[in-house]
Write a protein that holds these residues in place. Structure first.
Motif, PDB file in Angstrom:
ATOM      1  N   THR A 102       0.810  -1.220   0.000  1.00 18.06           N
ATOM      2  CA  THR A 102       0.000   0.000   0.000  1.00 18.06           C
ATOM      3  C   THR A 102       0.842   1.268   0.000  1.00 18.06           C
ATOM      4  O   THR A 102       0.315   2.360  -0.215  1.00 18.06           O
ATOM      5  N   ARG A 139      -5.321   5.505   1.348  1.00 22.19           N
ATOM      6  CA  ARG A 139      -4.494   4.634   0.511  1.00 22.19           C
ATOM      7  C   ARG A 139      -3.815   3.524   1.312  1.00 22.19           C
ATOM      8  O   ARG A 139      -3.802   2.361   0.882  1.00 22.19           O
ATOM      9  N   ILE A 140      -3.247   3.867   2.458  1.00 25.01           N
ATOM     10  CA  ILE A 140      -2.417   2.887   3.174  1.00 25.01           C
ATOM     11  C   ILE A 140      -3.169   2.130   4.261  1.00 25.01           C
ATOM     12  O   ILE A 140      -2.700   1.096   4.728  1.00 25.01           O
ATOM     13  N   SER A 173      -6.461   0.289   4.728  1.00 26.78           N
ATOM     14  CA  SER A 173      -7.644  -0.221   4.035  1.00 26.78           C
ATOM     15  C   SER A 173      -8.886  -0.185   4.911  1.00 26.78           C
ATOM     16  O   SER A 173     -10.008  -0.072   4.424  1.00 26.78           O
TER      17      SER A 173
END
Length: 323
Positions: free
Chosen positions: A88, A162-163, A165
């Motif tokens: 990620t 984004r990193i 989830s």
């Protein structure tokens, strides 16, 4: 010594008013953007207010809303972190910043905590030549795998999605608390910092000594900016006191620190056993002042010290990629 420093400051300001050849022209937007780099568009009243202050300073002020970034103390017993899954993580992160900007430090606290490697481009706040390519002329700006992100809170939200989830955009009751305190940081906490950093001439010089030593300045700019900027910000801080109804600088800082500790309600962090985005935001904007006189006073006279020490340990070493 303090009296001599005060005399030098006021002589510098007087020289600037007289059009001294040593003065450096700085646009009206510079002061506004460095103090409020990530807030929404300014009102006509704010623009007129900043223009009047800059006129007084004869365009020589340098307003960076923060100062000394001291190295975090890392112990072997540092609190454990949970780095995001490697797949990620962005491949290339470049942060355009002022070293002492509280909003830039808010972004860096996030990057450091999540162990996201990043490069830094220090922007010259006078010329801004490093971001001439961008229509957005404030910092922080972050380039993530070629995509430009602006505004500290927006940058953190985008990276968080984004990193992490499991980080949802839909609010839960826990997220509502987190959002509330993130907004408190931007709308209140940052506004009590400048009146404290530039409370008197000696503290203003202390701040600008660091700013000019670590910022992207030429030799002549360092000399002019240190004294003219400190003098200008001394007067700006007085205007900020009036604008935000601050009667006692230190009392307002102590009250903000105690308000934050009360919000923790006995928890190690607002996020519980681990920091959430609000913890990182408070830590980020306070990090520039922690080892200045104002930050030392804050830790000595409030209960925030234990939380701040935990944050230093858990955020850990910077993930910045050194050139």
């Amino acid at each position: 010594m303090r009296r001599a420093s005060s005399v030098l400051l006021f002589r510098t300001l007087a020289a600037a008013r007289g059009g001294s050849a040593a003065s450096i022209p700085v646009s009206n937007r510079f002061l506004q953007s460095t103090l409020y780099g990530t807030t929404a568009g300014s009102s006509p009243i704010r623009r007129r207010w900043f223009s009047s202050i800059l006129a007084t300073a004869a365009g020589t002020s340098l307003a960076v809303g923060g100062a000394l970034i001291a190295a975090s103390s890392i112990s072997e017993g540092a609190l454990a972190k949970e780095p995001p899954p490697p797949h990620t993580l962005p491949k290339d992160v470049v942060l355009y910043q002022y070293e002492a900007c509280p909003f830039c430090n808010k972004v860096k606290a996030f990057l450091d905590y999540y162990d996201i490697p990043y490069k830094v481009v220090e922007v010259n706040p006078l010329s801004k030549k490093e971001i001439k390519w961008s229509e957005y002329q404030k910092v922080p700006i972050v380039m993530i795998d070629g995509e430009q992100l602006n505004d500290s809170s927006a940058i953190i939200d985008k990276l968080g999605e984004r990193i992490l989830s499991k980080k949802k955009t839909d609010s839960t009751s826990e997220d509502d608390e987190e959002t509330k305190w993130r907004k408190w940081v931007d709308n209140h906490l940052v506004h009590v910092l400048s009146p404290n950093i530039y409370r008197n001439t000696s503290e203003a010089l202390e701040s600008f000594d660091y700013i000019t030593s670590n910022g992207n300045f030429s030799f002549m700019e360092k000399i002019s900016v240190k004294y003219a900027g400190a003098a200008a910000m001394y007067f700006v801080s007085k205007k900020l006191k009036k604008k935000y109804n601050i009667t006692d600088e230190r009392a307002s800082l102590y009250e903000a620190a105690e308000t934050w500790v009360d919000a923790l309600n006995g928890r190690e962090f607002l996020g519980g056993s681990k920091p959430n985005f609000a913890d990182l935001a408070v830590f980020g904007v306070l990090r520039p002042i922690r080892y200045l006189r104002s930050g030392k006073d804050m830790v000595e006279h409030t209960r925030i010290g234990e939380w701040y020490t935990r944050m230093e340990r858990v955020v850990g070493e910077p993930s910045r990629i050194k050139a």
